[in-house]
Motif scaffolding. Sequence first.
Motif, PDB file in Angstrom:
ATOM      1  N   ASP A  39      -0.227  -1.870  -7.887  1.00  0.00           N
ATOM      2  CA  ASP A  39      -0.408  -1.805  -6.901  1.00  0.00           C
ATOM      3  C   ASP A  39      -1.187  -2.736  -6.825  1.00  0.00           C
ATOM      4  OD1 ASP A  39      -2.256  -0.694  -4.556  1.00  0.00           O
ATOM      5  OD2 ASP A  39      -3.357   0.809  -6.641  1.00  0.00           O
TER       6      ASP A  39
ATOM      7  N   GLU B 177      -2.626  -4.365  -3.844  1.00  0.00           N
ATOM      8  CA  GLU B 177      -3.493  -3.652  -2.626  1.00  0.00           C
ATOM      9  C   GLU B 177      -5.255  -3.529  -3.406  1.00  0.00           C
ATOM     10  OE1 GLU B 177      -2.037  -3.156   0.893  1.00  0.00           O
ATOM     11  OE2 GLU B 177      -0.856  -4.993   0.846  1.00  0.00           O
TER      12      GLU B 177
ATOM     13  N   ILE C  88      -5.354   0.031  -4.188  1.00  0.00           N
ATOM     14  CA  ILE C  88      -5.440   1.752  -2.953  1.00  0.00           C
ATOM     15  C   ILE C  88      -5.748   2.501  -3.792  1.00  0.00           C
ATOM     16  CG2 ILE C  88      -3.773   0.606  -1.199  1.00  0.00           C
ATOM     17  CD1 ILE C  88      -1.455   2.211  -1.622  1.00  0.00           C
TER      18      ILE C  88
ATOM     19  N   GLU D 239       5.646  -0.862  -1.339  1.00  0.00           N
ATOM     20  CA  GLU D 239       5.133  -0.299  -0.210  1.00  0.00           C
ATOM     21  C   GLU D 239       4.113   0.477  -1.002  1.00  0.00           C
ATOM     22  OE1 GLU D 239       5.371  -1.189   2.930  1.00  0.00           O
ATOM     23  OE2 GLU D 239       6.549  -3.607   2.065  1.00  0.00           O
ATOM     24  N   PRO D 240       2.862   0.394   0.012  1.00  0.00           N
ATOM     25  CA  PRO D 240       2.011   1.366  -0.449  1.00  0.00           C
ATOM     26  C   PRO D 240       2.239   2.742  -0.617  1.00  0.00           C
ATOM     27  CG  PRO D 240       0.756   0.088   1.221  1.00  0.00           C
ATOM     28  CD  PRO D 240       2.479  -0.211   1.002  1.00  0.00           C
TER      29      PRO D 240
ATOM     30  N   ARG E  98       1.619   5.655  -3.632  1.00  0.00           N
ATOM     31  CA  ARG E  98       1.048   6.489  -3.606  1.00  0.00           C
ATOM     32  C   ARG E  98       1.275   7.593  -4.239  1.00  0.00           C
ATOM     33  NH1 ARG E  98      -2.923   8.453  -0.699  1.00  0.00           N
ATOM     34  NH2 ARG E  98      -1.016   9.927   0.759  1.00  0.00           N
TER      35      ARG E  98
ATOM     36  N   GLU F 197       8.422   6.301   4.130  1.00  0.00           N
ATOM     37  CA  GLU F 197       6.641   6.591   4.149  1.00  0.00           C
ATOM     38  C   GLU F 197       6.350   8.082   5.013  1.00  0.00           C
ATOM     39  OE1 GLU F 197       2.262   4.008   5.834  1.00  0.00           O
ATOM     40  OE2 GLU F 197       4.618   3.366   6.675  1.00  0.00           O
TER      41      GLU F 197
END
Length: 275
Positions: free
Chosen positions: A256, A258, A260, A222-223, A227, A185
């Motif tokens: 995506d 969520e 974001i 995962e975010p 991104r 991350e």
Amino acid sequence: MAEQRRQGGPARGKGRPQGGRPQQGGKRPPRDRDWKRPADKQESRSEAQARYDGPPLPEDVTGKELDRAVAGQLKGLPEKLANRVARHLAAAGLLIDDDPETAYQHTLAARARASRLAVVREATGEAAYAAGHYAEALAELRAAKRMNGATAYLPIMADCHRALGQPEQALKLAKSPGVANFSSEAKAEMTIVEAGARRDLGQLDAALRTLELAPLNSKSREPWVVRLRYAYADTLEAAGRTQDALEWFHRTEAIDAEEITDAGGRAATLERALD
């Protein structure tokens, strides 16, 4: 962090010798009290007191909301002081997404009481960053790093340099040895900032190469993967590779859950432009 948000001092002894000994020639250096700010630069007592007091603390914020590791770093303080600092930090954590400026004011109140704790300087830096006070964020995170040697702040520090119009400094931090040991991350965050700095310098091809070396095809949802893909799609569009950008906006939207990013909206806009 980078694309969606906008997308140390003098050496010791400089200007006066240590210990207050006279310089050659017998003339003593000025003492601290001689180095007063001009009257128009001095902060009023009421301003300093307001910062010390901080915003009102919600009655239901007790300080126990803090992570155990953070709370542990406050144990060296007197109990009453530790409780007050903890409540300001907890309040800041609760507000940082919705009201970052008030969160920042809470961290300033904590810093006024416990400025020698790295965890307090870290919190102040993160809140300053969230509130758009990039020079202050950089100073606070540098202080925290000097205190505990942590490198986790490097991506935010690099992005602060970008916001301050210093992309070359951001690139220097991106090449720091500690980055190799980052989690996936944190590496992704630094990659996004590094690519952004390349874009700031007009180096679109280098920005694309930077992102292409990252795990864009990871099966993780995962975010940080979201991104990364979004940053790549955005850079492709900036480079004029519209069809490729459309593909990567769709690939971003697909993971995506969520929401974001606004990858779906960006894809729709490109589709209309291509029709």
